[in-house]
Design an enzyme around this catalytic site. Structure first.
Site, short mmCIF file in Angstrom:
data_model
loop_
_atom_site.label_atom_id
_atom_site.label_comp_id
_atom_site.label_asym_id
_atom_site.label_seq_id
_atom_site.Cartn_x
_atom_site.Cartn_y
_atom_site.Cartn_z
N HIS A 1 21.33 14.53 28.45
CA HIS A 1 22.18 15.70 28.19
C HIS A 1 22.09 16.67 29.38
CE1 HIS A 1 23.13 14.89 23.88
NE2 HIS A 1 22.11 14.08 24.05
N TYR B 1 10.45 15.25 25.67
CA TYR B 1 11.14 16.45 26.13
C TYR B 1 10.21 17.30 26.99
CZ TYR B 1 15.03 15.31 23.02
OH TYR B 1 16.09 14.67 22.42
C1 HEM Z 1 13.42 8.09 21.76
C2 HEM Z 1 14.48 8.88 21.57
C3 HEM Z 1 14.92 9.95 22.53
C4 HEM Z 1 14.51 10.23 23.80
C5 HEM Z 1 13.45 9.52 24.63
C6 HEM Z 1 15.28 11.39 24.25
C7 HEM Z 1 15.17 11.97 25.50
C8 HEM Z 1 15.71 13.19 25.85
C9 HEM Z 1 15.34 13.96 27.01
C10 HEM Z 1 14.32 13.51 28.08
C11 HEM Z 1 16.05 15.13 26.99
C12 HEM Z 1 15.97 16.28 27.99
C13 HEM Z 1 14.91 17.29 27.46
C14 HEM Z 1 14.73 18.49 28.36
O1 HEM Z 1 14.54 18.35 29.58
O2 HEM Z 1 14.74 19.63 27.83
C15 HEM Z 1 16.89 15.08 25.82
C16 HEM Z 1 17.77 16.06 25.46
C17 HEM Z 1 18.56 16.01 24.33
N1 HEM Z 1 18.52 15.05 23.33
FE1 HEM Z 1 17.32 13.45 23.28
N2 HEM Z 1 16.13 11.78 23.25
C18 HEM Z 1 15.94 10.94 22.17
C19 HEM Z 1 16.58 10.99 20.96
C20 HEM Z 1 17.52 11.91 20.61
C21 HEM Z 1 18.14 11.99 19.33
C22 HEM Z 1 17.85 11.09 18.12
C23 HEM Z 1 19.01 13.04 19.38
C24 HEM Z 1 19.84 13.50 18.21
C25 HEM Z 1 19.86 14.71 17.72
C26 HEM Z 1 18.94 13.62 20.71
C27 HEM Z 1 19.68 14.70 21.19
C28 HEM Z 1 19.44 15.37 22.37
C29 HEM Z 1 20.14 16.59 22.78
C30 HEM Z 1 21.29 17.28 22.04
C31 HEM Z 1 19.56 16.98 24.00
C32 HEM Z 1 19.92 18.23 24.81
C33 HEM Z 1 19.04 19.39 24.33
C34 HEM Z 1 19.31 20.63 25.14
O3 HEM Z 1 20.48 21.07 25.17
O4 HEM Z 1 18.37 21.19 25.71
N3 HEM Z 1 18.02 12.92 21.43
N4 HEM Z 1 16.66 13.90 25.14
#
Ligand code: HEM
Length: 310
Positions: A33, A299
């Site tokens: 994202h 995260y």
């Molecule tokens: C093993 C599963 C997952 C991994 C490894 C993963 C990994 C990541 C990482 C590395 C980030 C960036 C975090 C940051 O730097 O602040 C991120 C952001 C995000 N992820 Fe995931 N994610 C996973 C599952 C999910 C799921 C199930 C959702 C559903 C709700 C999701 C929704 C998001 C969203 C919306 C963001 C952006 C958050 C923001 O705006 O700061 N992710 N994810």
């Protein structure tokens, strides 16, 4: 909120490394994202959640909120129209000075049941064109992880939205609401747009600017605030709370617990905000879902790298 004992934190750096290997490294950006836009708003609870939870922002007092809408791609220049899944992360500012995060996306199911499966499946996305793996790799994923089928099928059929404000967003994971008597109730969240649902027709996709969703929100907010209802689905005994690949039964009781009004954009390049799905207050608990607990660690690693300009 600490991670769950069954989740291996060391696998989290492997998960972030896999994403970097597949998509590349973009210093200062989130590892998923990557491109997003921040807004300010106010969340007003309606009291309907009070019998179920003592959470401060779900009683009767409005709280300020910070909202980040995002493109799901780990590549910051990826065009909005190409990766159809969008994110909506909300940070509620609680009356006691703490915060609580609610992170949701426009697809209701996840493709991996465990962190190990996530790392393995993410590697297959190396072959991905326009965010979707090629047919040979897709067949391999489905053979090894048949539970991924429902989510990948939805992903394939998704169309890009006309606006961030015309999507429904889902928490995917279950959480527990805990009330004053200590009673626990499994729930899932949904944000439902006041503007109704609106997606782009196929022929419109090519005509859109790579960052059309940002421009669209700027124009829309000039006309007035953008609203979303916050609904909760009430889980029943047969609805799994530990598996994000399985949908809950369809005849769920749904309760509206409040309303979010988004008023204006705030500067967001290389922001230092961290939205963490396990950052939740007294009155809400994480479910047993291992992916939910794992995200806390992944995260934190992404946050650490991007805030050290890696
Ligand atoms: C093993 C599963 C997952 C991994 C490894 C993963 C990994 C990541 C990482 C590395 C980030 C960036 C975090 C940051 O730097 O602040 C991120 C952001 C995000 N992820 Fe995931 N994610 C996973 C599952 C999910 C799921 C199930 C959702 C559903 C709700 C999701 C929704 C998001 C969203 C919306 C963001 C952006 C958050 C923001 O705006 O700061 N992710 N994810």
């Amino acid at each position: 909120m600490e991670g769950n004992a069954n989740v291996k934190p060391e696998l989290a750096s492997e998960a972030v490394n896999v994403i970097e290997n597949v998509a590349g490294t973009y210093p200062g950006y989130r590892r998923a994202h990557a491109r997003g836009y921040m807004y300010e708003g106010v969340f007003t609870p309606n009291g309907n959640a009070s019998p179920l939870t003592v959470a401060a922002h779900l009683q009767d007092e409005a709280v300020p909120a910070i909202i980040r809408f995002s493109n799901s791609s780990p590549i910051p220049i990826h065009p909005d129209a190409i990766s159809p899944v969008k994110g909506m992360a909300v940070k509620f500012q609680l009356p006691n000075g703490e915060s609580s995060d609610l992170i949701a996306v426009t697809i209701p199911l996840f493709f991996a049941k465990t962190p190990e499966a996530f790392v393995d499946i993410a590697d297959f996305f190396k072959s991905a064109k326009d965010g979707f793996p090629n047919l040979k790799d897709l067949a391999k994923i489905l053979l090894k992880y048949p539970e991924s089928k429902a989510s990948l099928q939805m992903l394939k059929e998704m169309r890009s939205p006309a606006s961030f404000s015309t999507c429904q967003y889902y928490s995917i994971h279950a959480f527990y609401f805990v009330n004053a008597e200590g009673r626990r109730q499994a729930i899932k969240y949904e944000w439902v747009p006041d503007a109704g649902l609106s997606m782009l027709a196929k022929e419109e996709v090519a005509k859109r600017h790579p960052e059309y969703l940002n421009e669209e929100m700027e124009e829309r907010l000039k006309q007035g605030p953008v609203g979303f209802k916050l609904n909760i689905q009430i889980g029943g005994v047969n609805d799994p709370t530990d598996d994000s690949t399985i949908a809950w039964s369809e005849d769920k009781q749904v309760i509206t617990v409040g309303h979010l009004m988004i008023s204006n954009k705030i500067e967001s390049f290389a922001d230092h905000f961290l939205f963490d799905p396990t950052n939740i207050p007294e009155g809400i608990e994480c479910s047993e879902d291992p992916i939910l607990h794992f995200r806390h660690h992944a995260y934190a690693i992404s946050y650490d790298r991007r805030t050290h300009n890696q």
